[in-house]
Design an enzyme around this catalytic site. Sequence first.
Site, PDB file in Angstrom:
ATOM      1  N   VAL A 111     112.586  44.179  53.329  1.00  0.00           N
ATOM      2  CA  VAL A 111     113.787  43.451  53.750  1.00  0.00           C
ATOM      3  C   VAL A 111     114.540  42.909  52.539  1.00  0.00           C
ATOM      4  O   VAL A 111     115.777  42.996  52.463  1.00  0.00           O
ATOM      5  CB  VAL A 111     113.398  42.306  54.713  1.00  0.00           C
ATOM      6  CG1 VAL A 111     114.603  41.442  55.032  1.00  0.00           C
ATOM      7  CG2 VAL A 111     112.796  42.875  55.998  1.00  0.00           C
ATOM      8  N   ARG A 169     111.781  30.405  64.514  1.00  0.00           N
ATOM      9  CA  ARG A 169     112.646  31.043  65.528  1.00  0.00           C
ATOM     10  C   ARG A 169     112.686  30.287  66.848  1.00  0.00           C
ATOM     11  O   ARG A 169     113.663  30.397  67.587  1.00  0.00           O
ATOM     12  CB  ARG A 169     112.197  32.483  65.775  1.00  0.00           C
ATOM     13  CG  ARG A 169     112.514  33.391  64.603  1.00  0.00           C
ATOM     14  CD  ARG A 169     112.133  34.805  64.935  1.00  0.00           C
ATOM     15  NE  ARG A 169     112.217  35.648  63.756  1.00  0.00           N
ATOM     16  CZ  ARG A 169     111.437  36.688  63.529  1.00  0.00           C
ATOM     17  NH1 ARG A 169     110.500  37.019  64.409  1.00  0.00           N
ATOM     18  NH2 ARG A 169     111.585  37.404  62.452  1.00  0.00           N
ATOM     19  N   CYS A 200     113.081  41.732  64.763  1.00  0.00           N
ATOM     20  CA  CYS A 200     113.879  42.956  64.631  1.00  0.00           C
ATOM     21  C   CYS A 200     114.110  43.667  65.972  1.00  0.00           C
ATOM     22  O   CYS A 200     115.239  44.066  66.298  1.00  0.00           O
ATOM     23  CB  CYS A 200     113.217  43.894  63.636  1.00  0.00           C
ATOM     24  SG  CYS A 200     111.422  43.956  63.765  1.00  0.00           S
ATOM     25  N   GLN A 253     108.410  51.342  67.609  1.00  0.00           N
ATOM     26  CA  GLN A 253     108.753  50.649  66.375  1.00  0.00           C
ATOM     27  C   GLN A 253     108.272  51.392  65.122  1.00  0.00           C
ATOM     28  O   GLN A 253     107.157  51.888  65.070  1.00  0.00           O
ATOM     29  CB  GLN A 253     108.194  49.221  66.425  1.00  0.00           C
ATOM     30  CG  GLN A 253     108.779  48.445  67.608  1.00  0.00           C
ATOM     31  CD  GLN A 253     108.411  46.980  67.671  1.00  0.00           C
ATOM     32  OE1 GLN A 253     108.347  46.413  68.757  1.00  0.00           O
ATOM     33  NE2 GLN A 253     108.192  46.333  66.541  1.00  0.00           N
ATOM     34  N   SER A 302     108.053  50.911  58.918  1.00  0.00           N
ATOM     35  CA  SER A 302     108.606  49.928  57.979  1.00  0.00           C
ATOM     36  C   SER A 302     108.808  48.562  58.610  1.00  0.00           C
ATOM     37  O   SER A 302     109.111  47.596  57.906  1.00  0.00           O
ATOM     38  CB  SER A 302     109.933  50.438  57.404  1.00  0.00           C
ATOM     39  OG  SER A 302     110.824  50.747  58.450  1.00  0.00           O
ATOM     40  N   GLY A 303     108.622  48.463  59.926  1.00  0.00           N
ATOM     41  CA  GLY A 303     108.606  47.142  60.564  1.00  0.00           C
ATOM     42  C   GLY A 303     107.450  46.303  60.038  1.00  0.00           C
ATOM     43  O   GLY A 303     107.471  45.078  60.119  1.00  0.00           O
ATOM     44  N   LYS A 342     107.176  37.533  71.102  1.00  0.00           N
ATOM     45  CA  LYS A 342     108.424  37.264  70.364  1.00  0.00           C
ATOM     46  C   LYS A 342     109.621  37.833  71.119  1.00  0.00           C
ATOM     47  O   LYS A 342     110.659  37.179  71.250  1.00  0.00           O
ATOM     48  CB  LYS A 342     108.372  37.907  68.969  1.00  0.00           C
ATOM     49  CG  LYS A 342     107.460  37.203  67.997  1.00  0.00           C
ATOM     50  CD  LYS A 342     107.463  37.966  66.669  1.00  0.00           C
ATOM     51  CE  LYS A 342     106.353  37.468  65.767  1.00  0.00           C
ATOM     52  NZ  LYS A 342     106.157  38.299  64.588  1.00  0.00           N
ATOM     53  N   ARG A 389     103.872  51.014  68.168  1.00  0.00           N
ATOM     54  CA  ARG A 389     104.168  51.467  66.801  1.00  0.00           C
ATOM     55  C   ARG A 389     104.110  52.988  66.794  1.00  0.00           C
ATOM     56  O   ARG A 389     103.153  53.585  67.319  1.00  0.00           O
ATOM     57  CB  ARG A 389     103.128  50.897  65.841  1.00  0.00           C
ATOM     58  CG  ARG A 389     103.410  51.189  64.391  1.00  0.00           C
ATOM     59  CD  ARG A 389     104.504  50.329  63.799  1.00  0.00           C
ATOM     60  NE  ARG A 389     104.086  48.956  63.617  1.00  0.00           N
ATOM     61  CZ  ARG A 389     104.906  47.953  63.331  1.00  0.00           C
ATOM     62  NH1 ARG A 389     106.200  48.162  63.207  1.00  0.00           N
ATOM     63  NH2 ARG A 389     104.457  46.727  63.187  1.00  0.00           N
ATOM     64  N   HIS A 441     113.960  51.002  64.895  1.00  0.00           N
ATOM     65  CA  HIS A 441     113.227  50.728  66.130  1.00  0.00           C
ATOM     66  C   HIS A 441     114.053  51.262  67.309  1.00  0.00           C
ATOM     67  O   HIS A 441     115.282  51.157  67.319  1.00  0.00           O
ATOM     68  CB  HIS A 441     113.014  49.228  66.332  1.00  0.00           C
ATOM     69  CG  HIS A 441     112.030  48.600  65.384  1.00  0.00           C
ATOM     70  ND1 HIS A 441     111.260  49.324  64.494  1.00  0.00           N
ATOM     71  CD2 HIS A 441     111.681  47.290  65.209  1.00  0.00           C
ATOM     72  CE1 HIS A 441     110.490  48.502  63.809  1.00  0.00           C
ATOM     73  NE2 HIS A 441     110.723  47.257  64.212  1.00  0.00           N
TER      74      HIS A 441
HETATM   75  N1  NAP Z   1     110.298  44.948  57.892  1.00  0.00           N
HETATM   76  C1  NAP Z   1     111.070  44.658  58.926  1.00  0.00           C
HETATM   77  O1  NAP Z   1     111.572  45.571  59.618  1.00  0.00           O
HETATM   78  C2  NAP Z   1     111.356  43.220  59.288  1.00  0.00           C
HETATM   79  C3  NAP Z   1     112.325  42.980  60.257  1.00  0.00           C
HETATM   80  C4  NAP Z   1     112.609  41.664  60.630  1.00  0.00           C
HETATM   81  C5  NAP Z   1     111.949  40.619  60.004  1.00  0.00           C
HETATM   82  N2  NAP Z   1     110.991  40.891  59.063  1.00  0.00           N
HETATM   83  C6  NAP Z   1     110.341  39.739  58.426  1.00  0.00           C
HETATM   84  O2  NAP Z   1     110.873  39.625  57.099  1.00  0.00           O
HETATM   85  C7  NAP Z   1     109.861  39.108  56.218  1.00  0.00           C
HETATM   86  C8  NAP Z   1     109.686  40.117  55.067  1.00  0.00           C
HETATM   87  O3  NAP Z   1     109.240  41.339  55.633  1.00  0.00           O
HETATM   88  P1  NAP Z   1     109.105  42.695  54.796  1.00  0.00           P
HETATM   89  O4  NAP Z   1     109.008  43.761  55.800  1.00  0.00           O
HETATM   90  O5  NAP Z   1     110.131  42.784  53.732  1.00  0.00           O
HETATM   91  O6  NAP Z   1     107.648  42.499  54.127  1.00  0.00           O
HETATM   92  P2  NAP Z   1     107.091  43.109  52.767  1.00  0.00           P
HETATM   93  O7  NAP Z   1     107.681  44.442  52.498  1.00  0.00           O
HETATM   94  O8  NAP Z   1     105.606  43.005  52.858  1.00  0.00           O
HETATM   95  O9  NAP Z   1     107.623  42.080  51.651  1.00  0.00           O
HETATM   96  C9  NAP Z   1     107.167  40.747  51.573  1.00  0.00           C
HETATM   97  C10 NAP Z   1     107.845  40.066  50.405  1.00  0.00           C
HETATM   98  O10 NAP Z   1     107.376  38.709  50.321  1.00  0.00           O
HETATM   99  C11 NAP Z   1     106.916  38.483  48.993  1.00  0.00           C
HETATM  100  N3  NAP Z   1     105.848  37.472  48.987  1.00  0.00           N
HETATM  101  C12 NAP Z   1     104.693  37.495  49.686  1.00  0.00           C
HETATM  102  N4  NAP Z   1     103.966  36.380  49.409  1.00  0.00           N
HETATM  103  C13 NAP Z   1     104.692  35.675  48.506  1.00  0.00           C
HETATM  104  C14 NAP Z   1     104.491  34.443  47.808  1.00  0.00           C
HETATM  105  N5  NAP Z   1     103.390  33.713  48.003  1.00  0.00           N
HETATM  106  N6  NAP Z   1     105.460  33.996  46.955  1.00  0.00           N
HETATM  107  C15 NAP Z   1     106.593  34.730  46.754  1.00  0.00           C
HETATM  108  N7  NAP Z   1     106.836  35.895  47.388  1.00  0.00           N
HETATM  109  C16 NAP Z   1     105.904  36.364  48.225  1.00  0.00           C
HETATM  110  C17 NAP Z   1     106.427  39.842  48.532  1.00  0.00           C
HETATM  111  O11 NAP Z   1     106.399  39.872  47.129  1.00  0.00           O
HETATM  112  P3  NAP Z   1     105.265  40.637  46.270  1.00  0.00           P
HETATM  113  O12 NAP Z   1     105.999  41.684  45.487  1.00  0.00           O
HETATM  114  O13 NAP Z   1     104.738  39.581  45.404  1.00  0.00           O
HETATM  115  O14 NAP Z   1     104.261  41.207  47.227  1.00  0.00           O
HETATM  116  C18 NAP Z   1     107.533  40.725  49.071  1.00  0.00           C
HETATM  117  O15 NAP Z   1     108.647  40.650  48.226  1.00  0.00           O
HETATM  118  C19 NAP Z   1     108.600  38.919  57.074  1.00  0.00           C
HETATM  119  O16 NAP Z   1     108.536  37.591  57.530  1.00  0.00           O
HETATM  120  C20 NAP Z   1     108.833  39.874  58.243  1.00  0.00           C
HETATM  121  O17 NAP Z   1     108.145  39.492  59.407  1.00  0.00           O
HETATM  122  C21 NAP Z   1     110.698  42.156  58.677  1.00  0.00           C
END
Ligand code: NAP
Length: 355
Positions: A37, A120, A149, A176, A179-180, A236, A258, A265
């Site tokens: 994201v 939320r 999402c 879904q 990448s979710g 959710k 999934r 999605h």
């Molecule tokens: N993916 C989707 O389709 C989607 C859709 C809606 C909402 N979301 C929500 O958006 C958020 C991010 O999701 P994502 O899919 O992008 O996950 P992701 O790919 O796993 O990325 C997580 C990010 O958070 C960082 N992070 C984790 N722990 C941390 C810490 N202690 N301090 C600083 N940074 C930290 C990670 O950095 P590092 O490089 O250090 O690991 C990475 O940049 C989640 O809450 C998820 O539920 C995701």
Amino acid sequence: MSTTHTDRGAPRTNAPWGWTDAHRAQEIAVIGATGAVGRELLELLVQAGHPASRTSTFARAASTIDVAGVEFAVKPMPAASALRAASLAFLCTPSELSLALAPELVAHGVRVIDLSSAYRLAPDVPLVVPEINGRELERSGLLISNPNCTTAILCMPLAVIDRLAGLEEVVVVSFQAASGAGLPGLQTLAAEAREAVGAPATGPRPKSPFAAPLFFNVIPAIAEVDDTGISGEERKVIDETRRILGRPDLVVEVTTTRVPVERCHSVAVHVKTKRDFVLEDIIAALEASPGVAVTRDPHGPRPRECAGADPVYVGRIRAGTRGTRSLCFFAVGDQIRKGAALNALQIAARLRAAP
Ligand SMILES: NC(=O)c1ccc[n+]([C@@H]2O[C@H](COP(=O)([O-])OP(=O)(O)OC[C@H]3O[C@@H](n4cnc5c(N)ncnc54)[C@H](OP(=O)(O)O)[C@@H]3O)[C@@H](O)[C@H]2O)c1
């Protein structure tokens, strides 16, 4: 790339999404910048013309990432007080981190848009899809929550149908994308696909975020299943759909699955309305709705062709067989865009730019 999903002429993107020079003057922090994201949000900011010099990026460790041809120096996340110069912070972080970080940033006067599930359902934090309940931003405090999402994608057509015919009951099955579950989800699917065709691995295999192998498979629950049998993702969708539509008593039955799709999605939706409707009126209202694109392709919309686009694509729109007030459709949206980064940017664009 197929053009069937723009057969009514809807543009694939509305860049720069109302991002003005006043918005571009803001200091912005993207926390979780290295994730699925966070990277998408940076790409949207670049496309919206936000200067990289006014964009700070944070994750757990220092690194350099290239997004849309722009290099960002990612810093380890400092104490919240070090970010007080930022006008706006996007939290693209796991919910445990957002839960702690958001109030700290707000206490330092930073406006926060949180993309996790942490706030939320907090009554004093608006949960916003700008096309549906963007007016809630007029009386928001510094913290704003971005929806789940699947919920954001589902609510885009549901809100239109609710306005026209009143929703009584919604039955939905989601499909879904990997990448979710963030970058680990995407990397796991890619590694499983390579393994399935006997291709050599391209690097260390990430720990799978899925309950079972995903490639060549469908997993019929996302997140933990509680003792009533409902999964975390389903809870959710139920709670957030009711909140975004302002319909606390709406009947929502959902099964979230999934599937081995990289991105986007999909939802198969069966609704019952309170009032009779004319099918063509529903289709015309959907076509006229910002952020929704109708396809008449009898075999669409499909996630592969919708990836990277802004709208939620709606197709297979037809009367149901449960009387005159039943309607069925299939909708697909890019969950990293409308289900996350794009919706968050649209929220920020609706807010008056902070000085
Ligand atoms: N993916 C989707 O389709 C989607 C859709 C809606 C909402 N979301 C929500 O958006 C958020 C991010 O999701 P994502 O899919 O992008 O996950 P992701 O790919 O796993 O990325 C997580 C990010 O958070 C960082 N992070 C984790 N722990 C941390 C810490 N202690 N301090 C600083 N940074 C930290 C990670 O950095 P590092 O490089 O250090 O690991 C990475 O940049 C989640 O809450 C998820 O539920 C995701």
